[in-house]
Write a protein that holds these residues in place. Structure first.
Motif, mmCIF file in Angstrom:
data_model
loop_
_atom_site.group_PDB
_atom_site.id
_atom_site.type_symbol
_atom_site.label_atom_id
_atom_site.label_comp_id
_atom_site.label_asym_id
_atom_site.label_seq_id
_atom_site.Cartn_x
_atom_site.Cartn_y
_atom_site.Cartn_z
ATOM 1 N N PHE A 33 1.133 -1.540 -0.043
ATOM 2 C CA PHE A 33 0.199 -0.260 0.122
ATOM 3 C C PHE A 33 0.957 1.210 -0.163
ATOM 4 N N ASP A 34 2.453 0.668 0.142
ATOM 5 C CA ASP A 34 3.013 2.386 0.215
ATOM 6 C C ASP A 34 3.569 2.860 -1.788
ATOM 7 N N GLN A 35 2.668 1.552 -2.218
ATOM 8 C CA GLN A 35 3.094 1.990 -3.705
ATOM 9 C C GLN A 35 2.231 2.241 -4.826
ATOM 10 N N PRO A 36 1.712 3.244 -5.089
ATOM 11 C CA PRO A 36 0.836 4.213 -5.471
ATOM 12 C C PRO A 36 0.366 3.284 -6.907
ATOM 13 N N ALA A 37 1.107 3.380 -7.575
ATOM 14 C CA ALA A 37 0.974 2.859 -8.917
ATOM 15 C C ALA A 37 0.579 1.119 -8.749
ATOM 16 N N VAL A 38 1.215 0.895 -7.662
ATOM 17 C CA VAL A 38 0.315 -0.790 -7.891
ATOM 18 C C VAL A 38 -0.823 -1.378 -6.791
ATOM 19 N N VAL A 39 -1.414 0.034 -5.614
ATOM 20 C CA VAL A 39 -2.655 0.142 -5.955
ATOM 21 C C VAL A 39 -3.549 0.556 -6.715
ATOM 22 N N VAL A 91 1.486 9.106 -1.446
ATOM 23 C CA VAL A 91 1.933 8.213 0.546
ATOM 24 C C VAL A 91 3.220 8.667 0.858
ATOM 25 N N TYR A 92 3.111 9.598 1.740
ATOM 26 C CA TYR A 92 3.973 10.861 2.491
ATOM 27 C C TYR A 92 4.920 10.677 3.021
ATOM 28 N N ARG A 93 6.472 10.067 3.206
ATOM 29 C CA ARG A 93 7.490 10.249 4.318
ATOM 30 C C ARG A 93 7.814 11.547 4.796
ATOM 31 N N PRO A 94 7.300 11.479 6.525
ATOM 32 C CA PRO A 94 7.846 12.983 6.209
ATOM 33 C C PRO A 94 9.509 12.530 6.629
ATOM 34 N N SER A 95 9.823 11.557 6.734
ATOM 35 C CA SER A 95 11.864 11.393 7.307
ATOM 36 C C SER A 95 12.019 12.943 6.019
ATOM 37 N N GLN A 96 11.880 11.786 4.789
ATOM 38 C CA GLN A 96 12.611 12.513 3.737
ATOM 39 C C GLN A 96 11.977 13.680 3.175
ATOM 40 N N ARG A 97 10.620 13.987 3.622
ATOM 41 C CA ARG A 97 9.528 14.807 3.326
ATOM 42 C C ARG A 97 9.467 14.588 1.357
ATOM 43 N N GLN A 98 9.065 13.720 2.247
ATOM 44 C CA GLN A 98 9.258 13.326 0.468
ATOM 45 C C GLN A 98 7.013 12.210 -0.113
ATOM 46 N N LEU A 99 7.134 12.628 -1.137
ATOM 47 C CA LEU A 99 5.620 12.392 -1.715
ATOM 48 C C LEU A 99 5.636 11.405 -3.098
ATOM 49 N N THR A 100 5.116 10.264 -2.325
ATOM 50 C CA THR A 100 4.818 9.479 -3.655
ATOM 51 C C THR A 100 3.450 9.529 -4.110
ATOM 52 N N TYR A 101 3.315 9.579 -5.582
ATOM 53 C CA TYR A 101 1.608 9.755 -5.186
ATOM 54 C C TYR A 101 1.090 8.930 -7.363
ATOM 55 N N ALA A 102 0.583 8.506 -7.341
ATOM 56 C CA ALA A 102 -0.359 8.040 -8.018
ATOM 57 C C ALA A 102 -1.986 8.934 -8.729
ATOM 58 N N SER A 103 -2.215 8.601 -9.771
ATOM 59 C CA SER A 103 -3.765 9.294 -9.811
ATOM 60 C C SER A 103 -4.143 9.031 -11.512
ATOM 61 N N ALA A 104 -5.650 8.497 -11.485
ATOM 62 C CA ALA A 104 -5.948 7.652 -12.541
ATOM 63 C C ALA A 104 -7.622 8.925 -12.761
ATOM 64 N N THR A 143 1.441 4.766 -13.394
ATOM 65 C CA THR A 143 2.872 5.425 -12.741
ATOM 66 C C THR A 143 2.746 6.259 -11.674
ATOM 67 N N SER A 144 3.925 5.848 -10.949
ATOM 68 C CA SER A 144 3.756 6.731 -9.561
ATOM 69 C C SER A 144 4.765 8.045 -9.985
ATOM 70 N N ALA A 145 5.183 9.379 -9.193
ATOM 71 C CA ALA A 145 5.630 9.759 -9.135
ATOM 72 C C ALA A 145 6.028 10.618 -8.167
ATOM 73 N N GLN A 146 7.226 10.823 -8.007
ATOM 74 C CA GLN A 146 7.875 11.850 -7.052
ATOM 75 C C GLN A 146 7.722 13.089 -6.555
ATOM 76 N N CYS A 147 7.726 13.822 -5.455
ATOM 77 C CA CYS A 147 8.211 14.829 -5.500
ATOM 78 C C CYS A 147 8.038 15.231 -3.926
ATOM 79 N N ILE A 148 9.505 16.446 -3.500
ATOM 80 C CA ILE A 148 10.022 16.476 -2.223
ATOM 81 C C ILE A 148 9.127 17.879 -1.592
ATOM 82 N N VAL A 149 8.399 17.628 -0.316
ATOM 83 C CA VAL A 149 7.399 18.424 -0.068
ATOM 84 C C VAL A 149 8.752 20.013 0.221
ATOM 85 N N PRO A 150 8.383 20.682 0.537
ATOM 86 C CA PRO A 150 9.388 22.006 0.538
ATOM 87 C C PRO A 150 8.515 22.165 2.062
#
Lengths: 109, 378
Positions: B220-226, B250-263, B295-302
């Motif tokens: 469930f931490d892999q948006p495109a797979v879900v 899916v947001y990971r606070p330790s890296q401020r990283q947001l992985t997402y996918a949309s349909a 597909t999933s994409a990633q970004c760093i949240v400022p």
């Protein structure tokens, strides 16, 4: 010769119109059209149900060995198609002229 | 027994009609002028009104107009009593809202037959109104059930606020967020096509599937797979022509990283001091075609970034009005707000821009504030 059927809709294409949409496209298939062009020039708004009915129609046309094309979409429909990646599913033309030139097809009527 | 009100300034007519209708076991009330007639109609709510056309002060036509303009009384069957029977008079009467005419002098058998016919029609429209009210009550109940399933606001370093405004006809929106583990926050919002219970039921089904993590062999931490797993589980032909658009991150606070996918879903909007970013990955809606890929994409949240996720109901307010206000205007409004407006203020501005007091479709809106530095989470 390959035949093309042009089907025009108007007004709001929503959940209340899905049966009509399917019926008219199925009629085109039954008449032996290999390519069905859905002209949306007079359609002012399409909602998610309208889009669902178009995709169902597409499956029916494909199952019959045909193609479903779409032309003349307005801004709202264009955005709906972009968001839902419909350009990967339908062949979309600017208008009927464009369709005929690019396809080199003369419609049956 | 049906209540019938008879309005006439001629006491002889009142007496005649009253007797004829009481013979038929109707409950009959009388009024001797238009004013009294209107007052009695409002207190009695009769099924049928027989009203003389020609009366001093307030004539029958005016009584008819006021009865038909009153939502409480508009289904009352209205018979105009008249010695006038010209074509133009009848047209005028019908246009005012009269349902039938009786000509003077009154034929008792005709009076009784027309009253029976009128009461039959009144019963049908009463039944329709009752059914409509029942259906609306059930949809409202379903809407409050969906509302109750939605998560409460998220507190802490990351805060999430939400608004869910179900439309009168109930749509298929829902959303959720939960921690998969201490460093992974799942957030998603979905919108099932169509309206009513047929849209709400699949929506709740997906929510429960994701909340209980019941998709087999899915991380469930892999948006495109879900999304791919959902696409397999919910094909349109098996789901009564329903499909849904979804934005899943899916947001990971330790890296401020947001992985997402949309349909097929409108882009989420990330506002930060660095500007505004639209987050979406191009894909077909879930359930439309089996061969769709995601597909999933990633970004760093400022730092102090704010993310908005929403359903299309927020920019498609009034399909018949041909207003040009759409997705682009909504995105512009969000960007200009710079994260400073509350959700209610945003919704208010959307309604103002559309000159509308209500939304046509369900509206869901999530505001996620990611807070400051990541160190506090470690």
């Amino acid at each position: 010769m390959l035949t093309t059927e042009i089907i025009q809709f108007s007004g709001i294409l929503d959940g209340t119109r899905t049966q009509e949409l399917r019926d008219r496209i199925n009629q085109g298939i039954d008449q032996g059209a290999k390519t069905i062009l859905v002209d949306l020039k007079e359609v002012s708004f399409m909602d998610s149900s309208g889009l669902g009915a178009l995709v169902t129609a597409l499956k029916a046309v494909r199952a019959a060995g045909g193609k479903l094309c779409i032309c003349s979409v307005n801004e709202q429909v264009k955005i709906l198609f972009e968001l839902t990646s419909m350009d990967r599913v339908f062949e979309i033309f600017r208008d009927q002229n464009d369709f005929q030139q690019l396809k080199g097809i003369v419609p049956s009527r | 027994m049906s209540k019938i009100l008879v309005v006439d300034d001629d006491p002889a007519v009142l007496k005649l009609v009253q007797r004829a209708l009481r013979q038929q076991d109707h409950e009959v009330w009388v009024a001797s002028n238009g004013k009294e007639g209107l007052e009695k109609a409002q207190s009695l709510h009769p099924a049928l009104i027989i009203c003389d056309w020609m009366m001093p002060y307030i004539d029958g036509l005016e009584v008819c107009r006021r009865i038909k303009a009153d939502p409480q009384l508009s289904t009352t069957f209205f018979i105009l009593l008249t010695a006038k029977i010209g074509l133009e008079d009848r047209i005028e009467g019908l246009n005012t809202g009269a349902d039938d005419f009786l000509s003077k002098p009154i034929e008792i058998a005709e009076l009784q037959a027309r009253v029976r016919a009128g009461l039959r029609l009144h019963q049908v429209s009463q039944d329709l109104q009752t059914q409509k009210a029942l259906l609306e009550a059930e949809l409202a109940e379903a809407a409050s059930y969906v509302s109750a399933l939605l998560p409460p606001p998220l507190q802490g370093e990351i805060t999430i606020e939400s608004r869910f405004i179900p439309s009168r006809q109930l749509g298929g929106d829902c959303f959720d967020y939960f921690w998969l583990d201490p460093d992974q926050l799942v957030l998603y919002l979905l919108d099932v096509s169509g309206h009513g219970l047929a849209a709400a039921l699949p929506s709740i089904l997906v929510l429960n599937l994701l909340r209980s993590r019941s998709l087999p062999n899915v991380c469930f931490d892999q948006p495109a797979v879900v999304l791919a797993a959902l696409n397999e589980a919910f094909q349109m032909s098996h789901q009564n022509e329903k499909y849904f658009t979804i934005w899943y991150g899916v947001y990971r606070p330790s890296q401020r990283q947001l992985t997402y996918a949309s349909a097929g879903h409108p882009p989420a909007v990330l506002l930060a001091s660095t500007g505004s970013h639209q987050l979406r990955t191009a894909a077909l809606p879930v359930g439309m075609l089996p061969e769709a890929d995601f597909t999933s994409a990633q970004c760093i949240v400022p730092e102090s970034g704010t993310l908005y996720i929403y359903s299309d109901g927020i920019y498609e307010l009034n399909p018949s009005a041909q207003t040009a206000w759409g997705l682009k205007d909504w995105l512009q409004l969000l960007t200009q707000s710079d994260g400073s407006l509350s959700l209610d203020q945003l919704l208010q501005q959307v309604q103002t821009a559309n000159a509308s007091h209500s939304f046509n479709d369900d509206v869901s809106l999530l505001k996620i504030q990611f807070g400051g530095t990541s160190s506090e989470f470690l």
